[in-house]
Design an enzyme around this catalytic site. Structure first.
Site, PDB file in Angstrom:
ATOM      1  N   GLU A 169      49.197   3.769  69.496  1.00  0.00           N
ATOM      2  CA  GLU A 169      47.938   3.497  70.196  1.00  0.00           C
ATOM      3  C   GLU A 169      47.061   2.537  69.390  1.00  0.00           C
ATOM      4  O   GLU A 169      46.914   2.686  68.177  1.00  0.00           O
ATOM      5  CB  GLU A 169      47.222   4.834  70.400  1.00  0.00           C
ATOM      6  CG  GLU A 169      45.938   4.783  71.170  1.00  0.00           C
ATOM      7  CD  GLU A 169      45.321   6.171  71.346  1.00  0.00           C
ATOM      8  OE1 GLU A 169      44.416   6.302  72.179  1.00  0.00           O
ATOM      9  OE2 GLU A 169      45.756   7.119  70.649  1.00  0.00           O
ATOM     10  N   SER A 188      40.299  19.868  34.522  1.00  0.00           N
ATOM     11  CA  SER A 188      39.705  21.019  33.840  1.00  0.00           C
ATOM     12  C   SER A 188      40.717  22.053  33.400  1.00  0.00           C
ATOM     13  O   SER A 188      40.379  22.955  32.633  1.00  0.00           O
ATOM     14  CB  SER A 188      38.687  21.682  34.767  1.00  0.00           C
ATOM     15  OG  SER A 188      39.355  22.323  35.850  1.00  0.00           O
TER      16      SER A 188
END
Length: 731
Positions: free
Chosen positions: A44, A356
Site C-alpha cells: 500500500e 546499567s
C-alpha cells in the site's frame, strides 16, 4: 487447467524518498518478470511510502507519485505483466489512497480504498477520503503530463474488478479485509478469482496469527487466490512493518515471505491452477445459490490472457506450514531490524547505550547484538546492499567488511556503565560481562564527582544540603537526589555520543539508545529527562514480563549467557544508598508489581476501562485472593500515579511500537496529560460499590446462619475468574 504464476513482495520503503522507493519497485517488477509471473503486487502507498502522514496533504507528494508512475509506464516495466502500484490520487478535490492497476504501459483501472484504517497507530481519515460509491465506475481524467506521455486521457476509477479473457482480478486494500463486510465476499460471487491486498501493516507481538487467519478465512468458504503484499522495515517512524507477504489458495497458505529481514526487496512467488478455485466454488451449493442472485459489481474488460494451459514445466505450489516466531524471537528480530534501518538511514556511525547491568538496558544491548548478528549473516548470504551499508557505517577500508558480529559491534556500539556510590559491584560486573559478550566498546564511568558538584552548588545557593531518606531526609530530598543522578547520566550520554567518535578518529555521531519499558512508562516510574531520554528506544512498548522471558531466551539463542543472571536479579534503580537493612527495589518503590502493571495496562488501553470498569473486572480476576476493598485500593493507587506522571509521556523517547497497551501519547494513546489526580467522581463510585459488596456479603452470611458456604469475592455478581500466573490470562 489455467495455470497462473503470481508474485507479491516485501518492500523496505522510506517515506518521501521517491528515488529509494522507485528503485525497490523496479527491482521487484524485474524479478517478477524474470520468474515468469503474470501479476505483480506491491504494498500500500509504495511509491510515496506509507508513513508520510501530513506530507500526504502536500500537493507535491501526489505530483511526485504521478511522476514516478509515469516513469514506470514509459519504460518496459509493465510489459506483459499486470502490476498493482500503491499511491495517493486526487480526484475532484478529494484525496484517495489508491491501487493503480497497470498493464502494457497503460493504466487499466484505479481502485480507491473504501474503508480506511483510523484507529491505534492509523489516521488515514486525516489524509484521505473513503470511496463511497459502489454502484458504478467513473471516468478519471489523468494529469496532463501523464495523459500526454501515455496517450491516454481517462481511466476507470472506483470499486470494481478487471475481467480478463481467462480470469477476473480485483484489489482489496489493507483494512478492507478486516471489515465486517469485506469486499472480497461480494467480488467472489461476481466471479473474481484473484484478490490482491496491498497493505501497510505494522508488527506487534503475537499479532501475525490474526492476520493470517483473515487471509485463510477469506478463501476457505468461497474459494479464490488471495495475494498479500506488505511493507517491511522502518519507513521513518515508530512502526516496524513486518512483511510476511504471502499467497493463499482456497484457504491454504502456499507461499510466505519473511516477517523480519534486512533486505530491501524480497519476492514471494506462487504457481496456481485457477481451475481449483472454480472446482471448489462449483461444489458448494450455498455459493452457487448466492452467486445466482448477487448484486452486480462494475468491471473493466481487458482482452488479454494471464494464464497458461497445462504445462509440465510449471509445477504447482503446495500448501505449507505457516511459520511463526515465538514472542522472544519477535523481540530479538523486530527491534533489531528497526534499529538497522534507523542507523543506516540517519547518517549516524553507531549507537551509545547507558548500560546499567539491569534487565532493561541489557535487553537493548542484546537487541543491538542481534542486529549485528543479522548483518553479518546477510553479508555471508551475499546481500550487496547490506554489505555496502555495513562497510560505510563501520568505516571499513581496503576491501574489508564485517565477518564477525562482535568485531562489528566493537566498531558501531558503545556501552557505558555510569556508576555512583549507590551502585553495587554486582551490576558493575554484569554490565562489563555482557558488553564483552556482545562485543561493544565498554566504558566504566563514575558520576559521583558531577553529582557532588551539583549538590554543593545547590547548598551554596540555598544554604541547605539534601539527604537521602535512609539518612534521615524527607521524601522530597530523597527524590531530588535520585533525579540528579538520572539526569546527569542523560547529559553525559549525549556528550559521549557526540565526542567519542571524535576521540577515536571516527566521523559522524552516535545515536543514544533509551531503555525504559512500557510498564514503567505507564506507571511513570522514571525521571523526566533521565538516561532513558534518548534518540530512540527499541523496548519502549515492550512489557517487563516479556523482556524477562526474552532475556532467558537470548541467553541461550543469542549466546549471551550472562543474561540469565541479569534476568534472575531483582529490578533496582540503584539511586539510593545501599545499607545493611535497606536495598532499593523497583516494585517496592512503585507500590505494585510488574505483573500487576501488565494487567492494568491491558485493561486501560485494550479493553478501554476507566477506574470503575477496571475495578469490576479485577474483582473477578483477583477475587480469590483479594477483597473488593483491597482491589479498590490497588486500582485507585494505579490511576493516581498514572495520572500524576502522564505528563512524562509528552517527552518520552520515540519507541519501537510492539505492544497494544503502549501509553505513547504522540500517535497511539491520545489522552490528556493534565488530570485531576484525585479522580473524585470515579473513586467515589468505586467506594459506593465496595460498600454494596460488603453489605451483600454480610447479608449472605446472616442468611446462611453460619453454614459453610463458599462466598465469592464479588458478593455474588458472577463467577470469579481463576487466578493465573500469566498476567494476560483472560484479557
Amino acid at each position: 487447467m489455467r495455470l497462473l504464476k503470481v508474485a507479491t513482495c516485501n518492500l523496505n520503503q522510506w517515506a518521501m524518498d521517491f528515488d529509494c522507493n522507485l528503485s525497490n519497485i523496479k527491482q521487484s517488477v524485474a524479478e517478477a518478470k524474470a520468474a515468469g509471473a503474470m501479476i505483480r503486487l506491491g504494498p500500500e502507498l509504495e511509491i510515496t511510502g506509507y508513513g508520510c502522514e501530513d506530507h500526504f496533504l502536500e500537493l507535491d507528494t501526489v505530483a511526485h507519485a504521478w511522476e514516478c508512475l509515469k516513469e514506470l509506464l514509459l519504460g518496459n516495466w509493465t510489459d506483459g505483466i499486470l502490476c498493482s502500484f500503491g499511491m495517493p490520487v486526487i480526484k475532484d478535490s478529494e484525496r484517495y489512497n489508491c491501487q493503480v492497476l497497470c498493464l502494457n504501459r497503460k493504466i487499466i483501472m484505479i481502485r480507491p480504498k473504501m474503508w480506511l484504517a483510523n484507529d491505534g497507530n492509523y489516521r488515514e481519515l486525516r489524509w484521505f477520503t473513503a470511496w463511497k460509491s459502489k454502484d458504478h465506475l467513473e471516468d478519471f481524467h489523468l494529469p496532463n503530463e501523464v495523459s500526454d506521455a501515455l496517450s491516454q486521457t481517462t481511466v476507470p476509477f472506483g470499486y470494481g474488478y478487471v475481467q480478463f479473457l481467462d480470469t477476473a482480478v480485483a484489489a482489496e486494500v489493507c483494512e478492507e479485509l478486516f471489515t465486517p463486510q469485506p469486499p472480497h465476499a461480494e467480488l467472489a460471487l461476481n466471479g473474481v478469482e484473484v484478490f490482491m491486498n496491498a497493505s501497510g501493516s505494522h508488527h506487534q507481538l503475537r499479532k501475525l496469527d490474526l492476520r493470517n487467519r483473515a487471509f485463510i478465512s477469506a478463501t476457505h468458504t468461497r474459494g479464490g487466490v488471495y495475494m498479500y503484499s506488505n511493507h517491511q522495515g522502518c519507513d521513518g517512524g515508530r512502526l516496524y512493518y513486518d512483511g510476511c507477504s504471502c499467497v493463499v489458495v482456497n484457504g491454504e497458505m502456499v507461499a510466505q515471505g519473511s516477517q523480519f529481514s534486512l533486505k530491501d526487496v524480497e519476492m514471494v512467488f506462487a504457481q496456481i491452477d485457477l481451475d481449483a478455485v472454480a472446482s471448489l466454488r462449483s461444489s458448494i451449493s450455498s455459493f452457487q445459490e448466492q452467486a445466482s442472485c448477487k448484486a452486480k459489481v462494475s468491471k473493466v474488460f481487458v482482452p488479454y490472457k494471464l494464464c497458461q494451459p497445462f504445462n509440465l514445466l510449471m509445477s504447482l505450489s503446495s500448501p505449507l506450514k505457516i511459520r511463526y516466531h515465538s514472542p522472544e524471537e519477535e523481540i530479538a528480530l523486530g527491534p533489531a531490524c528497526w534499529l538497522w534501518d534507523y542507523l543506516r538511514r540517519s547518517g549516524a556511525s553507531g549507537f551509545l547505550l547507558p548500560l546499567s547491568g539491569g534487565a532493561d538496558s541489557s535487553s537493548v544491548a542484546a537487541i543491538v547484538g542481534s542486529m549485528c548478528q543479522l548483518v553479518v549473516k546477510e553479508i555471508a548470504n551475499g546481500d550487496k546492499q547490506i554489505k555496502a551499508d555495513a562497510i560505510r557505517i563501520g568505516h571499513y577500508t581496503d576491501g574489508q567488511f564485517p565477518t564477525d558480529s562482535k568485531e562489528f559491534a566493537k566498531r558501531i556500539f558503545y556501552t557505558v556503565f555510569m556508576g555512583s556510590e549507590n551502585s553495587s559491584e554486582a551490576t558493575t560486573t554484569r554490565a562489563k560481562v555482557l558488553a564483552d559478550e556482545v562485543g561493544s566498546w565498554h566504558l566504566n564511568v563514575s558520576i559521583d564527582g558531577v553529582v557532588s558538584s551539583l549538590i554543593s552548588l545547590f547548598q551554596t545557593l540555598t544554604g541547605k544540603r539534601p539527604r537521602y531518606k535512609v539518612d534521615g531526609g524527607s521524601n522530597i530530598e530523597n527524590l531530588g537526589l535520585q533525579n540528579i543522578q538520572a539526569r546527569v547520566r542523560m547529559v553525559l550520554a549525549f556528550m559521549l555520543a557526540s565526542l567519542l567518535p571524535w576521540v577515536h578518529n571516527k566521523p559522524g555521531f552516535y545515536l543514544v539508545l533509551g531503555s525504559s519499558n512500557v510498564d514503567e512508562g505507564l506507571r511513570g516510574y522514571l525521571t523526566k529527562y533521565d538516561c532513558s531520554s534518548a534518540d530512540i528506544n527499541p523496548i519502549g512498548s515492550i512489557s517487563k514480563m516479556d523482556l524477562r522471558t526474552f532475556l532467558k531466551w537470548a541467553a541461550v539463542h543469542l549466546g549471551y549467557s550472562s543474561l540469565a543472571e541479569i534476568e534472575a536479579a531483582p529490578p533496582t534503580a540503584e539511586l539510593e544508598p545501599i545499607r545493611a537493612n535497606y536495598s532499593q527495589l523497583d516494585e517496592v518503590d512503585m507500590g505494585m508489581t510488574y505483573e500487576e502493571l501488565s494487567v492494568y495496562g491491558r485493561l486501560r488501553k485494550i479493553f478501554r476501562c476507566g477506574p470503575l470498569s477496571m475495578f469490576k473486572n479485577l474483582c473477578y480476576k483477583w477475587g480469590t485472593k483479594l477483597t473488593p476493598a483491597e482491589v479498590a485500593d490497588k486500582v485507585k493507587y494505579f490511576f493516581k500515579y498514572y495520572s500524576i506522571n502522564r505528563h512524562k509521556m509528552t517527552v518520552m523517547t520515540p519507541s519501537y511500537h510492539a505492544e497494544s497497551y503502549s501509553p505513547e501519547d504522540n500517535r497511539f494513546d491520545l489522552r490528556q496529560f493534565l488530570y485531576n489526580v484525585r479522580w473524585p467522581y470515579q473513586f467515589r463510585k468505586i467506594d459506593e460499590l465496595v460498600n454494596e459488596l460488603d453489605g451483600d456479603k454480610v447479608a449472605l452470611t446472616k442468611l446462611t446462619d453460619g453454614e459453610n458456604v463458599n462466598v465469592t469475592a464479588d458478593g455474588g455478581m458472577g463467577v470469579v475468574a481463576a487466578g493465573s500466573g500469566d498476567p494476560r490470562a483472560g484479557f
